[in-house]
Design a protein around this motif. Structure first.
Motif, PDB file in Angstrom:
ATOM      1  N   LEU A   1      43.808  41.613  31.901  1.00  0.00           N
ATOM      2  CA  LEU A   1      43.262  42.106  33.157  1.00  0.00           C
ATOM      3  C   LEU A   1      41.790  41.728  33.205  1.00  0.00           C
ATOM      4  CD1 LEU A   1      43.894  43.799  35.703  1.00  0.00           C
ATOM      5  CD2 LEU A   1      43.040  45.774  34.438  1.00  0.00           C
ATOM      6  N   GLY A   2      41.422  40.929  34.194  1.00  0.00           N
ATOM      7  CA  GLY A   2      40.044  40.461  34.295  1.00  0.00           C
ATOM      8  C   GLY A   2      39.559  40.502  35.727  1.00  0.00           C
ATOM      9  N   PRO A   3      38.340  40.014  35.948  1.00  0.00           N
ATOM     10  CA  PRO A   3      37.798  39.966  37.310  1.00  0.00           C
ATOM     11  C   PRO A   3      38.692  39.118  38.216  1.00  0.00           C
ATOM     12  CG  PRO A   3      36.105  39.449  35.689  1.00  0.00           C
ATOM     13  CD  PRO A   3      37.408  39.498  34.957  1.00  0.00           C
ATOM     14  N   LEU A   4      38.573  39.317  39.490  1.00  0.00           N
ATOM     15  CA  LEU A   4      39.384  38.598  40.464  1.00  0.00           C
ATOM     16  C   LEU A   4      39.182  37.097  40.307  1.00  0.00           C
ATOM     17  CD1 LEU A   4      41.295  39.021  42.887  1.00  0.00           C
ATOM     18  CD2 LEU A   4      39.287  38.918  44.350  1.00  0.00           C
ATOM     19  N   SER A   5      40.282  36.371  40.178  1.00  0.00           N
ATOM     20  CA  SER A   5      40.198  34.919  40.024  1.00  0.00           C
ATOM     21  C   SER A   5      39.683  34.290  41.315  1.00  0.00           C
ATOM     22  CB  SER A   5      41.571  34.346  39.668  1.00  0.00           C
ATOM     23  OG  SER A   5      42.475  34.586  40.707  1.00  0.00           O
ATOM     24  N   THR A   6      39.143  33.088  41.190  1.00  0.00           N
ATOM     25  CA  THR A   6      38.561  32.430  42.362  1.00  0.00           C
ATOM     26  C   THR A   6      39.608  31.985  43.370  1.00  0.00           C
ATOM     27  OG1 THR A   6      38.553  30.329  41.171  1.00  0.00           O
ATOM     28  CG2 THR A   6      36.525  31.631  41.116  1.00  0.00           C
ATOM     29  N   SER A   7      40.839  31.794  42.924  1.00  0.00           N
ATOM     30  CA  SER A   7      41.915  31.431  43.848  1.00  0.00           C
ATOM     31  C   SER A   7      43.195  32.148  43.437  1.00  0.00           C
ATOM     32  CB  SER A   7      42.141  29.917  43.854  1.00  0.00           C
ATOM     33  OG  SER A   7      42.525  29.482  42.570  1.00  0.00           O
ATOM     34  N   ALA A   8      44.062  32.342  44.407  1.00  0.00           N
ATOM     35  CA  ALA A   8      45.330  33.022  44.141  1.00  0.00           C
ATOM     36  C   ALA A   8      46.220  32.108  43.308  1.00  0.00           C
ATOM     37  CB  ALA A   8      46.010  33.383  45.449  1.00  0.00           C
ATOM     38  N   GLU A   9      46.800  32.638  42.270  1.00  0.00           N
ATOM     39  CA  GLU A   9      47.697  31.889  41.391  1.00  0.00           C
ATOM     40  C   GLU A   9      49.105  32.447  41.538  1.00  0.00           C
ATOM     41  OE1 GLU A   9      46.853  29.309  39.544  1.00  0.00           O
ATOM     42  OE2 GLU A   9      44.763  29.441  40.154  1.00  0.00           O
ATOM     43  N   PRO A  10      50.122  31.594  41.493  1.00  0.00           N
ATOM     44  CA  PRO A  10      51.489  32.082  41.708  1.00  0.00           C
ATOM     45  C   PRO A  10      52.012  33.000  40.608  1.00  0.00           C
ATOM     46  CG  PRO A  10      51.497  29.747  41.170  1.00  0.00           C
ATOM     47  CD  PRO A  10      50.067  30.155  41.329  1.00  0.00           C
ATOM     48  N   HIS A  11      51.494  32.889  39.378  1.00  0.00           N
ATOM     49  CA  HIS A  11      52.003  33.716  38.275  1.00  0.00           C
ATOM     50  C   HIS A  11      51.017  34.782  37.846  1.00  0.00           C
ATOM     51  CE1 HIS A  11      55.404  31.077  38.023  1.00  0.00           C
ATOM     52  NE2 HIS A  11      54.588  30.044  37.980  1.00  0.00           N
ATOM     53  N   ALA A  12      50.104  35.135  38.752  1.00  0.00           N
ATOM     54  CA  ALA A  12      49.115  36.181  38.482  1.00  0.00           C
ATOM     55  C   ALA A  12      49.229  37.228  39.585  1.00  0.00           C
ATOM     56  CB  ALA A  12      47.717  35.581  38.443  1.00  0.00           C
ATOM     57  N   TYR A  13      48.736  38.413  39.304  1.00  0.00           N
ATOM     58  CA  TYR A  13      48.812  39.522  40.238  1.00  0.00           C
ATOM     59  C   TYR A  13      47.402  40.013  40.526  1.00  0.00           C
ATOM     60  CZ  TYR A  13      53.606  39.310  38.690  1.00  0.00           C
ATOM     61  OH  TYR A  13      54.871  38.867  38.391  1.00  0.00           O
ATOM     62  N   ASP A  14      47.044  40.096  41.804  1.00  0.00           N
ATOM     63  CA  ASP A  14      45.749  40.625  42.211  1.00  0.00           C
ATOM     64  C   ASP A  14      45.904  42.127  42.437  1.00  0.00           C
ATOM     65  OD1 ASP A  14      44.701  38.062  42.149  1.00  0.00           O
ATOM     66  OD2 ASP A  14      45.128  37.687  44.258  1.00  0.00           O
TER      67      ASP A  14
ATOM     68  N   SER B   1      53.202  46.766  46.034  1.00  0.00           N
ATOM     69  CA  SER B   1      53.842  47.041  47.318  1.00  0.00           C
ATOM     70  C   SER B   1      53.231  48.268  47.977  1.00  0.00           C
ATOM     71  CB  SER B   1      55.350  47.223  47.136  1.00  0.00           C
ATOM     72  OG  SER B   1      55.594  48.302  46.273  1.00  0.00           O
ATOM     73  N   ALA B   2      53.100  48.200  49.285  1.00  0.00           N
ATOM     74  CA  ALA B   2      52.567  49.272  50.138  1.00  0.00           C
ATOM     75  C   ALA B   2      51.096  49.559  49.892  1.00  0.00           C
ATOM     76  CB  ALA B   2      53.391  50.549  49.994  1.00  0.00           C
ATOM     77  N   CYS B   3      50.366  48.689  49.197  1.00  0.00           N
ATOM     78  CA  CYS B   3      48.933  48.891  48.989  1.00  0.00           C
ATOM     79  C   CYS B   3      48.192  47.900  49.877  1.00  0.00           C
ATOM     80  CB  CYS B   3      48.539  48.672  47.523  1.00  0.00           C
ATOM     81  SG  CYS B   3      46.787  48.999  47.217  1.00  0.00           S
ATOM     82  N   ASP B   4      47.272  48.420  50.694  1.00  0.00           N
ATOM     83  CA  ASP B   4      46.538  47.538  51.594  1.00  0.00           C
ATOM     84  C   ASP B   4      45.063  47.410  51.209  1.00  0.00           C
ATOM     85  OD1 ASP B   4      45.749  50.078  52.245  1.00  0.00           O
ATOM     86  OD2 ASP B   4      46.076  49.865  54.398  1.00  0.00           O
ATOM     87  N   ARG B   5      44.714  47.813  49.996  1.00  0.00           N
ATOM     88  CA  ARG B   5      43.324  47.705  49.536  1.00  0.00           C
ATOM     89  C   ARG B   5      42.994  46.279  49.136  1.00  0.00           C
ATOM     90  NH1 ARG B   5      43.731  52.603  45.445  1.00  0.00           N
ATOM     91  NH2 ARG B   5      43.858  54.311  46.913  1.00  0.00           N
ATOM     92  N   SER B   6      41.703  45.974  49.098  1.00  0.00           N
ATOM     93  CA  SER B   6      41.244  44.655  48.673  1.00  0.00           C
ATOM     94  C   SER B   6      41.378  44.529  47.166  1.00  0.00           C
ATOM     95  CB  SER B   6      39.782  44.453  49.054  1.00  0.00           C
ATOM     96  OG  SER B   6      39.642  44.471  50.445  1.00  0.00           O
ATOM     97  N   ALA B   7      41.795  43.352  46.724  1.00  0.00           N
ATOM     98  CA  ALA B   7      41.946  43.089  45.290  1.00  0.00           C
ATOM     99  C   ALA B   7      40.566  42.902  44.656  1.00  0.00           C
ATOM    100  CB  ALA B   7      42.791  41.854  45.077  1.00  0.00           C
ATOM    101  N   VAL B   8      40.419  43.415  43.422  1.00  0.00           N
ATOM    102  CA  VAL B   8      39.173  43.267  42.675  1.00  0.00           C
ATOM    103  C   VAL B   8      39.420  42.748  41.264  1.00  0.00           C
ATOM    104  CG1 VAL B   8      37.928  45.032  43.989  1.00  0.00           C
ATOM    105  CG2 VAL B   8      39.183  45.685  41.929  1.00  0.00           C
TER     106      VAL B   8
END
Length: 136
Positions: free
Chosen positions: A31-44, A10-17
């Motif tokens: 904790l790994g590299p950014l996944s290729t697609s957003a997953e509902p049970h994962a956090y970027d 919350s309140a973070c506007d940086r790009s996910a990595v």
């Protein structure tokens, strides 16, 4: 085209990595590299939040990478952008603003065609609709 995903904190506007997932049965956070697609049970997460990650007492953290860097645009991104431009050019007439004379201070008016009762839907893409009008 791949959209830039933001950190889910919350309140973070940086790009996910990085992407964080939990294995509850093993009390493990991965904790790994950014996944290729957003997953509902994962956090970027952005690089700052990925670096400061803490887990509950008794849990383990598995870090699949030590340095998280933003992904560079790939050739797939450029192909997707080109395809989107081609598709948009085939979709029919475009409403553009008339050219403005140099030095004029007042922008040219923009008119919008609002759906009338006689309009009917001839196509759909996501939340957008293509309407057949009376040609005005």
């Amino acid at each position: 085209m791949r959209a830039v995903r933001q950190c889910t904190r919350s309140a973070c506007d940086r790009s996910a990595v990085a992407t964080l997932t939990y294995v509850y049965a093993d009390s493990t956070a991965v904790l790994g590299p950014l996944s290729t697609s957003a997953e509902p049970h994962a956090y970027d997460l952005c690089d700052a939040h990925a670096g400061r990650l803490t887990v509950p007492r008794g849990w383990q953290v598995v870090r699949l990478a030590s340095d998280f860097v933003p992904a560079a645009p790939s050739e797939d991104d450029l192909v997707a952008l080109a395809d989107a431009v081609r598709e948009a050019s085939r979709s029919g007439p475009h409403h553009t603003r008339p050219a403005q004379r140099p030095g004029s201070a007042v922008p040219a008016p923009v008119t919008h065609h609002l759906p009338q009762p006689a309009d009917h839907e001839i196509g759909r893409r996501g939340h957008l609709r293509v309407l057949q009008g009376d040609g005005e």
